[in-house]
Scaffold this motif. Structure first.
Motif, PDB file in Angstrom:
ATOM      1  N   ALA A  63       0.815  -1.218   0.000  1.00 30.15           N
ATOM      2  CA  ALA A  63       0.000   0.000   0.000  1.00 30.15           C
ATOM      3  C   ALA A  63       0.844   1.262   0.000  1.00 30.15           C
ATOM      4  CB  ALA A  63      -0.936   0.001   1.217  1.00 30.15           C
ATOM      5  N   GLY A  64       2.088   1.149   0.439  1.00 30.62           N
ATOM      6  CA  GLY A  64       2.973   2.304   0.421  1.00 30.62           C
ATOM      7  C   GLY A  64       3.736   2.465  -0.876  1.00 30.62           C
ATOM      8  N   GLY A  65       3.443   1.618  -1.875  1.00 31.65           N
ATOM      9  CA  GLY A  65       4.111   1.717  -3.157  1.00 31.65           C
ATOM     10  C   GLY A  65       5.469   1.051  -3.207  1.00 31.65           C
ATOM     11  N   PRO A  76      13.000  -6.842 -14.236  1.00 32.83           N
ATOM     12  CA  PRO A  76      14.389  -6.810 -13.761  1.00 32.83           C
ATOM     13  C   PRO A  76      14.822  -5.455 -13.231  1.00 32.83           C
ATOM     14  CG  PRO A  76      14.317  -6.908 -16.172  1.00 32.83           C
ATOM     15  CD  PRO A  76      12.914  -7.140 -15.685  1.00 32.83           C
ATOM     16  N   ASP A  77      14.055  -4.407 -13.504  1.00 32.74           N
ATOM     17  CA  ASP A  77      14.408  -3.082 -13.009  1.00 32.74           C
ATOM     18  C   ASP A  77      14.016  -2.874 -11.549  1.00 32.74           C
ATOM     19  OD1 ASP A  77      15.509  -2.297 -15.424  1.00 32.74           O
ATOM     20  OD2 ASP A  77      13.619  -1.469 -16.170  1.00 32.74           O
ATOM     21  N   TYR A  78      13.266  -3.819 -10.967  1.00 29.85           N
ATOM     22  CA  TYR A  78      12.790  -3.651  -9.597  1.00 29.85           C
ATOM     23  C   TYR A  78      13.199  -4.820  -8.719  1.00 29.85           C
ATOM     24  CZ  TYR A  78       9.835   0.173 -11.206  1.00 29.85           C
ATOM     25  OH  TYR A  78       9.379   1.355 -11.728  1.00 29.85           O
ATOM     26  N   PHE A 138       8.190   1.852  -6.125  1.00 28.21           N
ATOM     27  CA  PHE A 138       7.711   1.671  -7.487  1.00 28.21           C
ATOM     28  C   PHE A 138       7.474   3.046  -8.105  1.00 28.21           C
ATOM     29  CE2 PHE A 138       4.831   0.607 -10.930  1.00 28.21           C
ATOM     30  CZ  PHE A 138       5.418  -0.546 -11.428  1.00 28.21           C
ATOM     31  N   LEU A 139       8.278   3.386  -9.107  1.00 30.59           N
ATOM     32  CA  LEU A 139       8.327   4.759  -9.615  1.00 30.59           C
ATOM     33  C   LEU A 139       7.287   5.058 -10.677  1.00 30.59           C
ATOM     34  CD1 LEU A 139      12.210   5.168  -9.863  1.00 30.59           C
ATOM     35  CD2 LEU A 139      10.674   5.838  -8.005  1.00 30.59           C
ATOM     36  N   PHE A 194      -2.227  -4.808  -0.876  1.00 28.95           N
ATOM     37  CA  PHE A 194      -1.391  -5.096  -2.035  1.00 28.95           C
ATOM     38  C   PHE A 194      -2.092  -4.672  -3.313  1.00 28.95           C
ATOM     39  CE2 PHE A 194      -0.265  -8.591   0.979  1.00 28.95           C
ATOM     40  CZ  PHE A 194       1.021  -8.144   1.261  1.00 28.95           C
ATOM     41  N   ALA A 195      -1.286  -4.330  -4.303  1.00 25.89           N
ATOM     42  CA  ALA A 195      -1.788  -4.044  -5.640  1.00 25.89           C
ATOM     43  C   ALA A 195      -0.886  -4.751  -6.645  1.00 25.89           C
ATOM     44  CB  ALA A 195      -1.812  -2.551  -5.915  1.00 25.89           C
TER      45      ALA A 195
END
Length: 239
Positions: free
Chosen positions: A190-192, A200-202, A208-209, A232-233
């Motif tokens: 929930a906080g992103g 692979p970038d995360y 999460f940008l 969660f999302a």
């Protein structure tokens, strides 16, 4: 997004919900017995940490052995009106289900304020169950963890939380193939923050940008689907 992709996304999010339903199920089954035991014992005063361990050890082991969820640890963290002396955290963890031998909880300058810990603070404030993480659990396992916690209520009084830990590695085993099938999708809290990702970038814990899952307006055309029961999302790249 094509209809088949939407269905796959919703099915994967349903698997997340089902997984955490299974994590909470043995905690919810244990809670009535724990409340009864505490009410009986507290009639003659608060417990010590050692007495708490003896009281709940068999029930916590039953929680850890219940069902097919890969629970890494479980236990009860009492408030100071339940445990007035010694360690308020009675916790068992790891493949051998061993008792956590020490804790920085308790009296002294080095003691940790429980209300600073999300897995304790949120149930204390809301009297509702909560899922916290991912975070590195420096207090117990030193692993990247997601903690599911339930408030222990004695009448109207909050008396601590019962919890179960799941390692993020267990979630990866369960969900990464489905995330990859959706095209480098990501599960965020929930906080992103990234929980797990096929992109692979995360990495776990990254911010999460591409957007905020709480406002539903990602910056790159991604699609959000939020769980109705858990914080969660699921983020699927735009097509």
């Amino acid at each position: 997004m094509q209809e088949t992709s939407v269905r796959s996304r919703d099915e994967l999010l349903a698997r997340v919900d089902e997984f955490f339903d299974g994590v909470f199920a043995p905690l919810e089954a244990w809670l009535p017995r724990l409340r009864e035991q505490l009410s009986e014992r507290l009639a003659s005063g608060p417990l010590t940490g050692t007495q708490l361990v003896a009281l709940i050890a068999s029930d916590v082991h039953a929680v850890l052995e219940t069902g097919d969820r890969a629970l890494y640890g479980a236990g009860y963290c009492a408030d100071d009106e339940v445990v007035a002396e010694g360690n308020p955290l009675a916790w068992w963890q790891g493949p051998d289900r061993s008792l956590l031998a020490s804790s920085t909880f308790g009296p002294g300058q080095a003691a940790i304020d429980l209300n600073r810990l999300e897995w304790y603070r949120v149930p204390a404030e809301t009297h509702e169950r909560h899922v916290a993480g991912p975070f590195v659990d420096y207090l117990c396992s030193n692993e990247i963890t997601v903690t599911s916690s339930l408030p222990v209520m004695l009448g109207d009084r909050f008396a601590g939380v019962v919890c179960a830990d799941v390692l993020v590695a267990s979630l990866e085993d369960l969900l990464l193939p489905g995330l990859a099938a959706l095209g480098e999708a990501t599960l965020v809290n929930a906080g992103g923050r990234v929980v797990i990702s096929a992109d692979p970038d995360y990495e776990t814990g990254d911010r999460f940008l591409s957007g905020d899952p709480d406002d539903g307006r990602p910056g790159d055309g991604s699609r959000f689907a939020r769980s109705e029961r858990y914080p969660f999302a699921l983020v699927v790249p735009g097509r």
